[in-house]
Structure formats: C-alpha cells, structure tokens
Write an enzyme that holds these catalytic residues in place. Structure first.
Site, PDB file in Angstrom:
ATOM      1  N   ASN A 128       0.862  -1.179   0.000  1.00 53.32           N
ATOM      2  CA  ASN A 128       0.000   0.000   0.000  1.00 53.32           C
ATOM      3  C   ASN A 128       0.900   1.231   0.000  1.00 53.32           C
ATOM      4  O   ASN A 128       1.455   1.607   1.028  1.00 53.32           O
ATOM      5  CB  ASN A 128      -0.896  -0.039   1.246  1.00 53.32           C
ATOM      6  CG  ASN A 128      -1.852   1.130   1.311  1.00 53.32           C
ATOM      7  OD1 ASN A 128      -1.786   2.048   0.487  1.00 53.32           O
ATOM      8  ND2 ASN A 128      -2.731   1.108   2.293  1.00 53.32           N
TER       9      ASN A 128
ATOM     10  N   ARG B 160      -2.668  -2.148  -3.339  1.00 51.76           N
ATOM     11  CA  ARG B 160      -3.878  -1.356  -3.115  1.00 51.76           C
ATOM     12  C   ARG B 160      -3.796  -0.137  -4.035  1.00 51.76           C
ATOM     13  O   ARG B 160      -2.808   0.598  -4.032  1.00 51.76           O
ATOM     14  CB  ARG B 160      -3.942  -0.881  -1.668  1.00 51.76           C
ATOM     15  CG  ARG B 160      -5.070   0.094  -1.470  1.00 51.76           C
ATOM     16  CD  ARG B 160      -5.066   0.681  -0.086  1.00 51.76           C
ATOM     17  NE  ARG B 160      -6.168   1.603   0.030  1.00 51.76           N
ATOM     18  CZ  ARG B 160      -6.051   2.882   0.402  1.00 51.76           C
ATOM     19  NH1 ARG B 160      -4.866   3.374   0.678  1.00 51.76           N
ATOM     20  NH2 ARG B 160      -7.106   3.637   0.493  1.00 51.76           N
TER      21      ARG B 160
ATOM     22  N   HIS C 177     -12.906   3.010   0.221  1.00 50.31           N
ATOM     23  CA  HIS C 177     -12.892   2.002   1.307  1.00 50.31           C
ATOM     24  C   HIS C 177     -13.592   0.716   0.869  1.00 50.31           C
ATOM     25  O   HIS C 177     -14.064  -0.066   1.703  1.00 50.31           O
ATOM     26  CB  HIS C 177     -13.648   2.510   2.569  1.00 50.31           C
ATOM     27  CG  HIS C 177     -12.931   3.574   3.326  1.00 50.31           C
ATOM     28  ND1 HIS C 177     -13.610   4.580   3.983  1.00 50.31           N
ATOM     29  CD2 HIS C 177     -11.626   3.796   3.575  1.00 50.31           C
ATOM     30  CE1 HIS C 177     -12.756   5.383   4.593  1.00 50.31           C
ATOM     31  NE2 HIS C 177     -11.532   4.918   4.347  1.00 50.31           N
TER      32      HIS C 177
ATOM     33  N   GLU D 236      -8.166  -5.172   5.203  1.00 52.10           N
ATOM     34  CA  GLU D 236      -8.081  -4.892   3.769  1.00 52.10           C
ATOM     35  C   GLU D 236      -6.952  -5.689   3.111  1.00 52.10           C
ATOM     36  O   GLU D 236      -7.069  -6.113   1.966  1.00 52.10           O
ATOM     37  CB  GLU D 236      -7.876  -3.385   3.543  1.00 52.10           C
ATOM     38  CG  GLU D 236      -9.110  -2.586   3.938  1.00 52.10           C
ATOM     39  CD  GLU D 236      -8.841  -1.107   4.160  1.00 52.10           C
ATOM     40  OE1 GLU D 236      -9.000  -0.354   3.205  1.00 52.10           O
ATOM     41  OE2 GLU D 236      -8.469  -0.725   5.279  1.00 52.10           O
TER      42      GLU D 236
END
Ligand code: AMP
Length: 391
Positions: free
Chosen positions: A9, A84, A173, A378
């Site tokens: 990420n 991500r 999200h 996540e």
C-alpha cells in the site's frame, strides 16, 4: 504448498506492507517504510520477526528493495504482489493483474485521484524492479462500489460532466466494506445474497455503505474521499458554495480551501485539539467543551447518514462498525445507535464494552436489530484477490 502474497500500500511518503497467507488469513510479516525521500527513511516490521532498519535517503524503489532483502534474510518467499490502488474509475469494477493494458487504464484515471494514483503507479513500477519475476495485481478502493445504481452515483449536475468527464460519485474504502460484509454474513450464518447491510468504516477516514445482496448500492464518499461523514481532518459534506464564499470573504485560493477542507477540518477543525477520537473522548471527560462538540457533530452526522442509507436498502438486517473508531470506541457506537431508535436498535451495554467479542461481534440485545463490530482486514482481501487472479 502455501501461497504467500506480498501486499503493498504505497502512500506519498510511505509504503505499508504485509506478507499474508490468503487461505488462513494470517499475516506472516507486516511493516511500514516511512519518511521516504527524506534523509532518514525507516523500515519497521513485526510478525514472525520484529525490528527496524534505517534506510537513509531511500525513495519508494529503495524501500521496496529493502523489503525484498528483509524477506530473503528471514527466508520468506512470496508468489505474487498485490497493490492497493485508490481509484479505478469506471474502468475497473474488480481486481486485475498488472499488464500494459491495465496500467494504461490506470494512467487514464489518474486525473480522478491526482494525489493517489500516480503514487500507486510509482509503487507498481518499483515493485516490478524489485520483484521482476513475480506477477502483480491491482485491487481498487473504488471497485466494490461500481454496482451502485445511477440514482446513487449521479450528481445533479449537467449530464455532460458525467458523460464526458467522468464526474460522478465513486466511493472508497471498498475493500474494507466488502470484507466486513462478507464476514458479517459468515458470522450470522446467512448467505450474503439475502442480506441488507450497512457498514460504517470509521477510521481517520470515514465512510458508510449500503450493501444489498453483497453489492454496494450507495455509499457516503463521492468523486473524492472528502464527501460524506465527518472524518479525522476532513470536513465531509459541506455547502458546495463554500469555496466561493471563502474565496470572497477570506481571499483564499482554491488550493487553500481544499487544504482547509482536507487537512484542517473534521474532528481536528471542530475541536481545535486533535483528529484522534481517543484524545477527544478523554478531553471531553475532562470537561473540554470543543472536544464534546466535535464528537457530537461526528456522531450526529454518522447516524443521519446511516438513516439515509436505509433508503437504498428498504430494510436493514445488520449494521457493522469497523475501522479504528468503529472497532474500539464503545461510546461512539452507543451514542450513534441511541440516535436511531426508529430503526429499533437496542445496545447490549456489556457486549458493547467488550466489542461483542463473546458473541460474533454482536453488540445489540437479542431479538432486536443487529449491530455488530467486525475488525476490518483490507490486506487479506488484497491477498485473496491476488491469489485468485494468479491461479
Ligand atoms: P484507523 O484509521 O482505522 O487506524 O483509525 C484511527 C482512528 O481510530 C483514530 O481516530 C483513533 O483515535 C481511533 N481509535 C483507535 N483506538 C481507539 C479507541 N480505543 N477508542 C476510540 N478511538 C480509537
């Protein structure tokens, strides 16, 4: 053989990573490379081993090479890299492998997320250098919301702005909302196809999503993550005339107003103290009036949005709290549910205190509408999507 996926990420000056095992949902090693492009970049990790290492002037590429080194030293292998990615626009309604085609699609979307997508692209390029032989995948924050119907995603603007410029509500999200809704269905032992859920992701960024039959049908964030709920430093919804008003009255430029709305507003702006809910609850208990006001506005706007989202569902089987505040703050959950008596919620005070740990995360009384606490993950969604794509 077990497949480990390295989840990346990339932020503007940091890289969060996790080496995750998708089947078991285990995080083998996770960490953070921070203060990148300064003179004192730092890599920290924990899991099967913990430690830290100074990386000097490292940028994203050097930090990723540092992570490769670390994995090698710890004798840990991975089969693929999952990234991500913030904005997939309308092009990406699910995760995909990195290819020339998908990268071109991502670049074409960069104007929609000028602060985030270029950094994600940089991360993908650096990971290609660091792991030349591994397949890579992109998992988008927006993709889950691509099922929203027109009435939910269109702004009441001239239609050409949507058709020609892609100006619409996208929502963010998505990986978190998807994870907690699937987890709620699993815990309630009901097929997700039968459920009408609202998930409230309350972290430093906050959004709530209506999920019908496993599909997002409305959400509070919009073209950018600024829309919707009150957040740590973001205002959430404001009057769209505010830019002009502040320009005329305080002579602020567009960039200054954006900075004010994104970095100086929300809990921080209202309290004048902190964007951290823990600190604000403590300050409120010590008699700080501004902290109390900030929490009150936060909770009121949250309850108002949850109530509005029920319109997209027609009924509500469960409300899920997640994110740092949603998972940990009993008073915020209690106060929010207290504002929604017409939805029938009745909090089990004891269960709320323990975050529902002894009963599948459920914090509402038996035979009343279900409110749950479900910790989000996540990284596991990204690892699972990546594993599915490479198989
Ligand atoms: P996240 O972005 O998901 O890491 O969430 C960050 C937010 O969670 C911050 O506002 C923290 O103050 C809040 N938070 C974390 N732990 C607690 C807690 N025990 N009580 C209240 N808020 C918390």
């Amino acid at each position: 053989m077990k497949t480990n996926i390295l989840v990346i990420n990339c932020g503007s000056s940091s890289i969060k990573f996790s080496l995750a095992e998708p089947e078991s949902g285990q995080h083998i090693l996770s960490g953070l490379a921070e203060k990148l492009d300064s003179t004192h970049a730092l890599l920290k990790w924990k899991g099967v081993a913990s430690g830290s290492k100074e990386l000097g002037k490292a940028g994203h590429k050097e930090a990723l090479l540092g992570i490769v080194d670390l994995l090698q030293q710890l004798n840990l292998s991975c089969s693929a890299v999952g990234h991500r990615v913030v904005h997939g626009g309308e092009k990406f309604s699910s995760s995909c492998l990195v290819s020339e085609d998908s990268l071109a699609g991502l670049k074409a979307n960069s104007h929609l997320a000028p602060l985030h997508n270029p950094v994600n692209l940089q991360g993908i390029a650096a990971a290609k250098l660091a792991f030349p032989d591994l397949p890579q995948a992109m998992v988008f924050d927006t993709a889950f919301h691509q099922t929203m119907p027109r009435q939910a995603f269109l702004y009441a603007l001239p239609y050409a702005l949507y058709r020609d410029e892609g100006i619409r509500r996208y929502g963010f999200h998505g990986t978190s909302h998807r994870f907690v809704c699937q987890e709620a269905a699993r815990r309630l032992e009901r097929p997700i196809e039968e459920l009408a859920l609202i998930s409230a992701h309350l972290g430093n960024g906050c959004s709530a999503t209506a999920v019908l039959g496993g599909k997002s049908v409305d959400t509070t964030m919009g073209l950018t993550p600024l829309e919707g709920l009150v957040m740590g430093t973001r205002s959430g919804d404001i009057d769209p005339s505010l830019h002009e008003f502040l320009g005329n009255t305080l002579n602020l430029s567009l960039a200054e107003v954006s900075n004010l709305l994104n970095k100086k507003s929300g809990l921080l702006g209202l309290s004048g103290k902190s964007n951290d809910m823990r600190e604000l609850l403590e300050a409120e208990a010590a008699g700080d009036e501004r902290a109390a006001i900030a929490i009150q506005v936060f909770v009121y706007r949250l309850a108002k949005s949850i109530s509005a989202l029920t319109v997209a569902l027609g009924r509500l089987d469960a409300l899920i709290f997640t994110g740092g505040i949603g998972e940990n703050s009993c008073p915020v959950r209690q106060r929010c549910l207290d504002l929604l008596p017409f939805l029938g919620f009745q909090v089990d005070a004891e269960a709320n205190l323990t975050h529902g740990q002894d009963n599948k995360g459920i914090i509402s009384l038996e035979n009343t509408p279900c409110a749950m606490v479900i910790p989000t993950d996540e990284e596991i969604v990204i690892a699972r999507d990546t594993a599915a794509l490479i198989s």
